[in-house]
Design a protein around this motif. Sequence first.
Motif, PDB file in Angstrom:
ATOM      1  N   TYR A   1       0.937  -1.189   0.101  1.00 30.67           N
ATOM      2  CA  TYR A   1       0.223  -0.007  -0.057  1.00 30.67           C
ATOM      3  C   TYR A   1       0.736   1.263   0.180  1.00 30.67           C
ATOM      4  CZ  TYR A   1      -3.926   2.863   1.197  1.00 30.67           C
ATOM      5  OH  TYR A   1      -4.988   3.906   1.175  1.00 30.67           O
ATOM      6  N   PRO A   2       0.615   2.343  -1.051  1.00 32.62           N
ATOM      7  CA  PRO A   2      -0.531   2.491  -1.577  1.00 32.62           C
ATOM      8  C   PRO A   2      -0.483   1.712  -3.292  1.00 32.62           C
ATOM      9  CG  PRO A   2       0.662   4.531  -1.868  1.00 32.62           C
ATOM     10  CD  PRO A   2       1.408   3.524  -0.634  1.00 32.62           C
ATOM     11  N   ALA A   3       0.593   1.311  -3.370  1.00 30.48           N
ATOM     12  CA  ALA A   3       0.994   0.880  -4.730  1.00 30.48           C
ATOM     13  C   ALA A   3       1.739  -0.421  -4.964  1.00 30.48           C
ATOM     14  CB  ALA A   3       1.562   1.928  -5.898  1.00 30.48           C
ATOM     15  N   GLY A   4       1.566  -1.303  -4.116  1.00 26.89           N
ATOM     16  CA  GLY A   4       2.025  -2.639  -4.482  1.00 26.89           C
ATOM     17  C   GLY A   4       3.528  -2.656  -4.073  1.00 26.89           C
ATOM     18  N   LEU A   5       4.304  -3.416  -4.696  1.00 24.79           N
ATOM     19  CA  LEU A   5       5.880  -3.330  -4.450  1.00 24.79           C
ATOM     20  C   LEU A   5       6.520  -3.052  -5.543  1.00 24.79           C
ATOM     21  CD1 LEU A   5       7.787  -4.020  -2.146  1.00 24.79           C
ATOM     22  CD2 LEU A   5       7.838  -6.530  -3.294  1.00 24.79           C
ATOM     23  N   PRO A   6       7.037  -1.681  -5.670  1.00 23.32           N
ATOM     24  CA  PRO A   6       7.595  -1.196  -6.825  1.00 23.32           C
ATOM     25  C   PRO A   6       9.028  -1.753  -7.058  1.00 23.32           C
ATOM     26  CG  PRO A   6       6.891   0.623  -5.311  1.00 23.32           C
ATOM     27  CD  PRO A   6       6.576  -0.609  -4.473  1.00 23.32           C
ATOM     28  N   ASP A   7       9.427  -1.810  -8.270  1.00 24.41           N
ATOM     29  CA  ASP A   7      10.642  -2.210  -8.530  1.00 24.41           C
ATOM     30  C   ASP A   7      11.887  -1.228  -7.896  1.00 24.41           C
ATOM     31  OD1 ASP A   7      13.394  -3.146  -9.522  1.00 24.41           O
ATOM     32  OD2 ASP A   7      12.076  -3.927 -11.776  1.00 24.41           O
TER      33      ASP A   7
ATOM     34  N   GLU B   1       9.817   1.912   1.193  1.00 23.83           N
ATOM     35  CA  GLU B   1       8.418   2.112   1.971  1.00 23.83           C
ATOM     36  C   GLU B   1       7.488   1.095   1.958  1.00 23.83           C
ATOM     37  OE1 GLU B   1       4.867   5.361   1.915  1.00 23.83           O
ATOM     38  OE2 GLU B   1       6.710   6.030   0.654  1.00 23.83           O
ATOM     39  N   ALA B   2       7.266   0.654   0.667  1.00 20.65           N
ATOM     40  CA  ALA B   2       6.494  -0.547   0.379  1.00 20.65           C
ATOM     41  C   ALA B   2       6.799  -2.003   1.213  1.00 20.65           C
ATOM     42  CB  ALA B   2       6.104  -0.710  -0.917  1.00 20.65           C
ATOM     43  N   LYS B   3       8.290  -2.074   1.213  1.00 15.84           N
ATOM     44  CA  LYS B   3       8.793  -3.162   1.775  1.00 15.84           C
ATOM     45  C   LYS B   3       8.484  -3.057   3.302  1.00 15.84           C
ATOM     46  CE  LYS B   3      13.407  -5.549   2.613  1.00 15.84           C
ATOM     47  NZ  LYS B   3      13.151  -5.195   4.167  1.00 15.84           N
ATOM     48  N   ASN B   4       8.742  -1.967   4.053  1.00 20.71           N
ATOM     49  CA  ASN B   4       8.477  -1.613   5.218  1.00 20.71           C
ATOM     50  C   ASN B   4       7.055  -2.141   5.836  1.00 20.71           C
ATOM     51  OD1 ASN B   4      11.092  -0.879   5.754  1.00 20.71           O
ATOM     52  ND2 ASN B   4      10.665   1.053   5.573  1.00 20.71           N
TER      53      ASN B   4
ATOM     54  N   TYR C   1      -1.278  -1.872  -8.769  1.00 15.67           N
ATOM     55  CA  TYR C   1      -1.021  -0.276  -9.389  1.00 15.67           C
ATOM     56  C   TYR C   1       0.193  -0.218  -9.689  1.00 15.67           C
ATOM     57  CZ  TYR C   1      -5.687   0.962  -7.580  1.00 15.67           C
ATOM     58  OH  TYR C   1      -7.049   1.074  -7.330  1.00 15.67           O
ATOM     59  N   THR C   2       1.270  -0.955  -9.317  1.00  9.32           N
ATOM     60  CA  THR C   2       2.662  -0.791  -9.991  1.00  9.32           C
ATOM     61  C   THR C   2       3.168  -1.994 -11.195  1.00  9.32           C
ATOM     62  OG1 THR C   2       3.407   0.290  -8.013  1.00  9.32           O
ATOM     63  CG2 THR C   2       4.906  -0.681  -9.429  1.00  9.32           C
ATOM     64  N   GLU C   3       3.001  -1.693 -12.356  1.00  9.10           N
ATOM     65  CA  GLU C   3       3.288  -2.636 -13.403  1.00  9.10           C
ATOM     66  C   GLU C   3       2.392  -3.779 -13.668  1.00  9.10           C
ATOM     67  OE1 GLU C   3       7.682  -2.969 -14.261  1.00  9.10           O
ATOM     68  OE2 GLU C   3       7.740  -2.722 -12.076  1.00  9.10           O
TER      69      GLU C   3
END
Length: 384
Positions: free
Chosen positions: A1-7, A17-20, A46-48
């Motif tokens: 959240y808010p956009a999955g796990l970005p690369d 931030e997403a990993k945390n 939401y990410t890719e």
Amino acid sequence: YPAGLPDPKDSTQAYIEAKNHLDAQIKTLENFKGRPLFIPGNHDWYTEGLIGLEREENYIKRALKEKEKDPFLPENGCPIDVIEIGEDVAIITIDTEWYLTNWDKRPDINDKCEIKSRDKFFLELEDAIKDYRDRTTVIAMHHPSNSYGEHGGHYSLRKQFYPKKMAVPVPVLGTFINVLRTTSGASIEDNNNKRYRELMKRVTTLAQYSDRVIFASGHEHTLQYILENNTPQIVSGSGAKEGFTKLLNGSQFSTGKMGYATLEVYKDGSSRVRFYGVGENNNEEFLFTNEVLPPTQVTFEAELTVSFPDSVEASVYTDNEIEKSRFYKGIWGERYRKYYGTKVKVPTVRLDSLMGGLEPVKKGGGHQSKSLRLRAKDGREYVM
């Protein structure tokens, strides 16, 4: 959240931030002895799209070191998966975003899935509900079938002034934006969206094949317990964020507080939901509880006859049902009333002696039939 796990190659800060956020959720499972289960929601796409979703799925698998039992279902961005919890509980996991998202913008969405159409998904869901109709069946899906929060068109007073996290209040414009959002159904994430309604109406209809189905969802940043359309709905989406909700219609409980819900299923088939929130000094606070499903093991006391005739005569329809006037027959004809009204003499059988003794296992049937599955002492099964 808010956009999955970005690369991490694209944005190190966004990835950290997403990993945390994921690590904080995974940490809550340190002393959990059961099987952990994550289901995807709209933000995870939401990410890719599918690439980002699988990146998150693989991260959770590695973090939990689960090799045999997949902790992230459905897999590979596919729509549905089923797991059994003992002999009395089944969980049907649904990726509702798979259904709602625009497939034209995601041409690879079904590359790794056996189900490649929305119609086939509904057939699979129907089969799963029927297969487990004798068990408590939890349909775990991110989007709720019913909600009285923002996605259901209900907004707080503050939202009328700050509809889009604006720095400056816009009272009239804010209300207009909220009304437009509710009435137009422009967002696929809102209950009033055409495709959202299409999905939930069908899922709710299919759930009627069993009287042991429970919906469990998130999406809204609220805690809700709703009893509508013969199916209880648990909404628990405020684990890290507060929201707004109202107590309306079939709502039994509703709050915008941060918290979570638990569902307890007992040996007698009954189940109970409990809601907990954050109280003073950040201590856990009990909020609400309610029985969800009643026991299936009910004691039945009655004097039943053990004397039966050797044979019975019966017809599909009674004489009164096939008797029609001359005027009626003149318009519609004789049709097959004669045959449906013909009585057939059949011998009486006793289940405790038929085929060496038969034991009822489960009820069955589909759209036009009703059946009873029976098991003999040698393990063979029969359908009546």
